[in-house]
Design a protein around this motif. Structure first.
Motif, PDB file in Angstrom:
ATOM      1  N   ARG A  10     -18.465   3.805  -9.323  1.00  0.00           N
ATOM      2  CA  ARG A  10     -18.244   5.162  -8.830  1.00  0.00           C
ATOM      3  C   ARG A  10     -16.768   5.357  -8.456  1.00  0.00           C
ATOM      4  O   ARG A  10     -16.419   5.572  -7.284  1.00  0.00           O
ATOM      5  CB  ARG A  10     -19.142   5.443  -7.621  1.00  0.00           C
ATOM      6  CG  ARG A  10     -20.642   5.349  -7.947  1.00  0.00           C
ATOM      7  CD  ARG A  10     -21.483   5.472  -6.685  1.00  0.00           C
ATOM      8  NE  ARG A  10     -21.444   6.814  -6.104  1.00  0.00           N
ATOM      9  CZ  ARG A  10     -22.257   7.806  -6.462  1.00  0.00           C
ATOM     10  NH1 ARG A  10     -23.157   7.614  -7.414  1.00  0.00           N
ATOM     11  NH2 ARG A  10     -22.176   8.984  -5.877  1.00  0.00           N
ATOM     12  N   PRO A  11     -15.858   5.278  -9.468  1.00  0.00           N
ATOM     13  CA  PRO A  11     -14.421   5.396  -9.157  1.00  0.00           C
ATOM     14  C   PRO A  11     -14.035   6.745  -8.581  1.00  0.00           C
ATOM     15  O   PRO A  11     -13.018   6.855  -7.887  1.00  0.00           O
ATOM     16  CB  PRO A  11     -13.757   5.162 -10.519  1.00  0.00           C
ATOM     17  CG  PRO A  11     -14.817   5.493 -11.529  1.00  0.00           C
ATOM     18  CD  PRO A  11     -16.111   5.075 -10.897  1.00  0.00           C
ATOM     19  N   GLY A  12     -14.836   7.783  -8.823  1.00  0.00           N
ATOM     20  CA  GLY A  12     -14.511   9.097  -8.281  1.00  0.00           C
ATOM     21  C   GLY A  12     -15.130   9.369  -6.927  1.00  0.00           C
ATOM     22  O   GLY A  12     -14.900  10.437  -6.345  1.00  0.00           O
ATOM     23  N   ASP A  13     -15.869   8.431  -6.412  1.00  0.00           N
ATOM     24  CA  ASP A  13     -16.539   8.579  -5.119  1.00  0.00           C
ATOM     25  C   ASP A  13     -15.624   8.000  -4.039  1.00  0.00           C
ATOM     26  O   ASP A  13     -15.492   6.789  -3.892  1.00  0.00           O
ATOM     27  CB  ASP A  13     -17.878   7.842  -5.149  1.00  0.00           C
ATOM     28  CG  ASP A  13     -18.711   8.039  -3.888  1.00  0.00           C
ATOM     29  OD1 ASP A  13     -18.129   8.319  -2.826  1.00  0.00           O
ATOM     30  OD2 ASP A  13     -19.946   7.878  -3.967  1.00  0.00           O
ATOM     31  N   GLU A  14     -14.974   8.881  -3.280  1.00  0.00           N
ATOM     32  CA  GLU A  14     -13.997   8.429  -2.294  1.00  0.00           C
ATOM     33  C   GLU A  14     -14.627   7.567  -1.202  1.00  0.00           C
ATOM     34  O   GLU A  14     -14.005   6.627  -0.703  1.00  0.00           O
ATOM     35  CB  GLU A  14     -13.285   9.634  -1.668  1.00  0.00           C
ATOM     36  CG  GLU A  14     -12.403  10.393  -2.646  1.00  0.00           C
ATOM     37  CD  GLU A  14     -11.646  11.525  -1.981  1.00  0.00           C
ATOM     38  OE1 GLU A  14     -11.801  11.704  -0.745  1.00  0.00           O
ATOM     39  OE2 GLU A  14     -10.904  12.233  -2.687  1.00  0.00           O
ATOM     40  N   VAL A  15     -15.864   7.882  -0.821  1.00  0.00           N
ATOM     41  CA  VAL A  15     -16.521   7.087   0.207  1.00  0.00           C
ATOM     42  C   VAL A  15     -16.825   5.684  -0.325  1.00  0.00           C
ATOM     43  O   VAL A  15     -16.680   4.684   0.384  1.00  0.00           O
ATOM     44  CB  VAL A  15     -17.814   7.771   0.707  1.00  0.00           C
ATOM     45  CG1 VAL A  15     -18.477   6.940   1.794  1.00  0.00           C
ATOM     46  CG2 VAL A  15     -17.499   9.167   1.237  1.00  0.00           C
ATOM     47  N   ALA A  16     -17.221   5.589  -1.588  1.00  0.00           N
ATOM     48  CA  ALA A  16     -17.483   4.279  -2.198  1.00  0.00           C
ATOM     49  C   ALA A  16     -16.206   3.453  -2.252  1.00  0.00           C
ATOM     50  O   ALA A  16     -16.209   2.242  -1.933  1.00  0.00           O
ATOM     51  CB  ALA A  16     -18.060   4.464  -3.593  1.00  0.00           C
ATOM     52  N   GLN A  17     -15.105   4.086  -2.636  1.00  0.00           N
ATOM     53  CA  GLN A  17     -13.839   3.356  -2.703  1.00  0.00           C
ATOM     54  C   GLN A  17     -13.393   2.906  -1.308  1.00  0.00           C
ATOM     55  O   GLN A  17     -12.871   1.801  -1.134  1.00  0.00           O
ATOM     56  CB  GLN A  17     -12.767   4.253  -3.339  1.00  0.00           C
ATOM     57  CG  GLN A  17     -13.073   4.656  -4.781  1.00  0.00           C
ATOM     58  CD  GLN A  17     -13.238   3.458  -5.689  1.00  0.00           C
ATOM     59  OE1 GLN A  17     -12.278   2.740  -5.964  1.00  0.00           O
ATOM     60  NE2 GLN A  17     -14.451   3.208  -6.152  1.00  0.00           N
ATOM     61  N   ALA A  18     -13.621   3.758  -0.311  1.00  0.00           N
ATOM     62  CA  ALA A  18     -13.275   3.398   1.067  1.00  0.00           C
ATOM     63  C   ALA A  18     -14.136   2.241   1.558  1.00  0.00           C
ATOM     64  O   ALA A  18     -13.644   1.334   2.241  1.00  0.00           O
ATOM     65  CB  ALA A  18     -13.430   4.607   1.984  1.00  0.00           C
ATOM     66  N   ALA A  19     -15.412   2.248   1.203  1.00  0.00           N
ATOM     67  CA  ALA A  19     -16.307   1.163   1.626  1.00  0.00           C
ATOM     68  C   ALA A  19     -15.845  -0.174   1.069  1.00  0.00           C
ATOM     69  O   ALA A  19     -15.834  -1.189   1.782  1.00  0.00           O
ATOM     70  CB  ALA A  19     -17.738   1.467   1.168  1.00  0.00           C
ATOM     71  N   LEU A  20     -15.452  -0.181  -0.193  1.00  0.00           N
ATOM     72  CA  LEU A  20     -14.952  -1.422  -0.807  1.00  0.00           C
ATOM     73  C   LEU A  20     -13.653  -1.867  -0.138  1.00  0.00           C
ATOM     74  O   LEU A  20     -13.447  -3.053   0.131  1.00  0.00           O
ATOM     75  CB  LEU A  20     -14.745  -1.211  -2.300  1.00  0.00           C
ATOM     76  CG  LEU A  20     -16.029  -1.011  -3.112  1.00  0.00           C
ATOM     77  CD1 LEU A  20     -15.713  -0.479  -4.504  1.00  0.00           C
ATOM     78  CD2 LEU A  20     -16.803  -2.323  -3.199  1.00  0.00           C
ATOM     79  N   GLY A  21     -12.775  -0.902   0.151  1.00  0.00           N
ATOM     80  CA  GLY A  21     -11.509  -1.246   0.796  1.00  0.00           C
ATOM     81  C   GLY A  21     -11.698  -1.800   2.197  1.00  0.00           C
ATOM     82  O   GLY A  21     -11.048  -2.778   2.584  1.00  0.00           O
ATOM     83  N   VAL A  22     -12.597  -1.199   2.960  1.00  0.00           N
ATOM     84  CA  VAL A  22     -12.861  -1.673   4.323  1.00  0.00           C
ATOM     85  C   VAL A  22     -13.491  -3.061   4.287  1.00  0.00           C
ATOM     86  O   VAL A  22     -13.130  -3.944   5.075  1.00  0.00           O
ATOM     87  CB  VAL A  22     -13.767  -0.678   5.078  1.00  0.00           C
ATOM     88  CG1 VAL A  22     -14.276  -1.283   6.379  1.00  0.00           C
ATOM     89  CG2 VAL A  22     -13.008   0.608   5.361  1.00  0.00           C
ATOM     90  N   GLY A  23     -14.423  -3.282   3.366  1.00  0.00           N
ATOM     91  CA  GLY A  23     -15.038  -4.600   3.239  1.00  0.00           C
ATOM     92  C   GLY A  23     -14.016  -5.664   2.897  1.00  0.00           C
ATOM     93  O   GLY A  23     -14.010  -6.749   3.490  1.00  0.00           O
ATOM     94  N   GLY A  24     -13.137  -5.355   1.956  1.00  0.00           N
ATOM     95  CA  GLY A  24     -12.085  -6.309   1.593  1.00  0.00           C
ATOM     96  C   GLY A  24     -11.129  -6.567   2.733  1.00  0.00           C
ATOM     97  O   GLY A  24     -10.728  -7.707   2.989  1.00  0.00           O
ATOM     98  N   SER A  25     -10.766  -5.506   3.456  1.00  0.00           N
ATOM     99  CA  SER A  25      -9.849  -5.648   4.584  1.00  0.00           C
ATOM    100  C   SER A  25     -10.441  -6.529   5.676  1.00  0.00           C
ATOM    101  O   SER A  25      -9.751  -7.385   6.250  1.00  0.00           O
ATOM    102  CB  SER A  25      -9.511  -4.262   5.137  1.00  0.00           C
ATOM    103  OG  SER A  25      -8.641  -4.360   6.244  1.00  0.00           O
ATOM    104  N   ALA A  26     -11.730  -6.335   5.983  1.00  0.00           N
ATOM    105  CA  ALA A  26     -12.377  -7.151   7.010  1.00  0.00           C
ATOM    106  C   ALA A  26     -12.415  -8.619   6.604  1.00  0.00           C
ATOM    107  O   ALA A  26     -12.155  -9.516   7.422  1.00  0.00           O
ATOM    108  CB  ALA A  26     -13.789  -6.628   7.259  1.00  0.00           C
ATOM    109  N   LEU A  27     -12.707  -8.866   5.335  1.00  0.00           N
ATOM    110  CA  LEU A  27     -12.762 -10.249   4.863  1.00  0.00           C
ATOM    111  C   LEU A  27     -11.374 -10.877   4.866  1.00  0.00           C
ATOM    112  O   LEU A  27     -11.213 -12.054   5.229  1.00  0.00           O
ATOM    113  CB  LEU A  27     -13.365 -10.294   3.463  1.00  0.00           C
ATOM    114  CG  LEU A  27     -13.778 -11.680   2.955  1.00  0.00           C
ATOM    115  CD1 LEU A  27     -14.883 -12.268   3.825  1.00  0.00           C
ATOM    116  CD2 LEU A  27     -14.227 -11.604   1.500  1.00  0.00           C
ATOM    117  N   GLY A  28     -10.369 -10.121   4.504  1.00  0.00           N
ATOM    118  CA  GLY A  28      -8.999 -10.644   4.508  1.00  0.00           C
ATOM    119  C   GLY A  28      -8.525 -11.000   5.902  1.00  0.00           C
ATOM    120  O   GLY A  28      -7.864 -12.029   6.105  1.00  0.00           O
TER     121      GLY A  28
END
Length: 319
Positions: free
Chosen positions: A208-226
């Motif tokens: 879902r590249p056009g879904d801003e909430v989906a992209q934000a969820a992936l970014g937040v998950g990656g940030s927390a893991l980092g």
């Protein structure tokens, strides 16, 4: 050449192979579905059948990588989620040993994976984070996993994460890393932020590249893991951090969040510590479990020989 029969027991599948001393997997890996809803006895029976199908000359011992909190001395599963019905309390080492007819050594799947990654990367000190449906991992220090006083070492998904504030972890506690950075957590964050309720898997979020909430969820998950990875590096100073599991193949913006947060968390003394993404699969846990079994089986055999020789070293007791 001595061979370790190794099995990796997960909630979805059981993988097994014959692992030689050089780490080779013989004829390769065989897999069967885990009868997880049928209970622990059925899972043990399926594991024994699978290992029996691989038996060959030179087999020395059995190595088991198992989900849950594992007592590696007694070979018992002390605690587990509901992914395998009735798994907690299973005397796994004892039951598999009796079924196969070989000594059996059990280690938690995160620590087995960490040992396998340490072999792959040639590292004596390593942090492994395995991000899939949940988050597991291992701290390898001096070539051995940190097991802890209660056998729970390596359950890195239950560290506290700022991004998970107010979010419920599958373990029932609030604010753990797994509640925001696992596949489960990324999807939960997406829905909590008003995402499409028709999206029911993390895999769907990746499409879902056009879904801003989906992209934000992936970014937040990656940030927390980092951030979690960086905090572990600050505390333990490993040679390398390896992130593996299905989420490690999520791509951008997950990876961008992961690497930015990791870099920004590190103190100057460890700023050069590399973070690697791995596509390692079950072969890594099988090799790690086999390494654990080989070390401890060899030590146990040596102790038996020394006892038989009246406490003398084997060399002293030779002809």
């Amino acid at each position: 050449m001595s061979v370790i029969l190794a099995a990796d027991i997960g909630g979805t599948k059981i993988a097994a192979a014959r692992v030689a001393a050089d780490g080779g997997l013989g004829a390769g890996i065989v897999e069967v579905p885990t009868p997880s809803r049928d209970g622990a006895a059925s899972v043990v029976e399926a594991t024994v059948r699978l290992l029996d199908s691989l038996r060959g000359p030179g087999d020395e011992a059995v190595a088991i990588s198992a989900a849950g909190v594992v007592d590696t001395v007694g070979g018992t599963v002390l605690g587990a989620t509901s992914s395998i019905a009735g798994w907690a309390g299973t005397r796994l080492g004892e039951l598999v040993s009796a079924g196969v007819g070989l000594p059996a050594w059990v280690v938690g799947d995160g620590n087995a994976f960490g040992l396998g990654l340490a072999l792959e990367y040639g590292a004596v000190n390593l942090v492994a984070l395995v991000a899939g449906t949940g988050i597991g991992g291992s701290l390898i220090v001096g070539g051995e996993p940190v097991l802890g006083a209660h056998h729970a070492g390596g359950h890195l998904g239950h560290a506290v994460a700022l991004e998970a504030a107010g979010m419920v972890c599958p373990c029932g506690r609030v604010g753990h890393l797994e509640a925001v950075a696992s596949g489960y957590g990324i999807l939960a964050w997406y829905h909590a932020q008003g995402g499409d309720p028709g999206v029911t898997t993390t895999r769907e979020l990746l499409d879902r590249p056009g879904d801003e909430v989906a992209q934000a969820a992936l970014g937040v998950g990656g940030s927390a893991l980092g951030a979690a990875a960086g905090g572990l590096v600050n505390a333990f100073d490993p040679e390398v951090v390896v992130v593996a599991g299905s989420i490690a193949r999520a791509g951008d913006p997950w990876e961008a969040g992961l690497r930015t947060s990791y870099t920004n968390t590190l103190i100057p003394a460890v700023a050069g510590t590399p973070l690697e993404l791995s596509t390692a699969g079950p072969e890594t846990a099988l090799r790690g479990a086999a390494l654990h079994a080989r070390k401890h089986h060899g030590a146990a055999a040596g102790q038996i020989r020394r006892t038989a020789l009246g406490g003398r070293n084997e060399e002293e007791g030779g002809a």
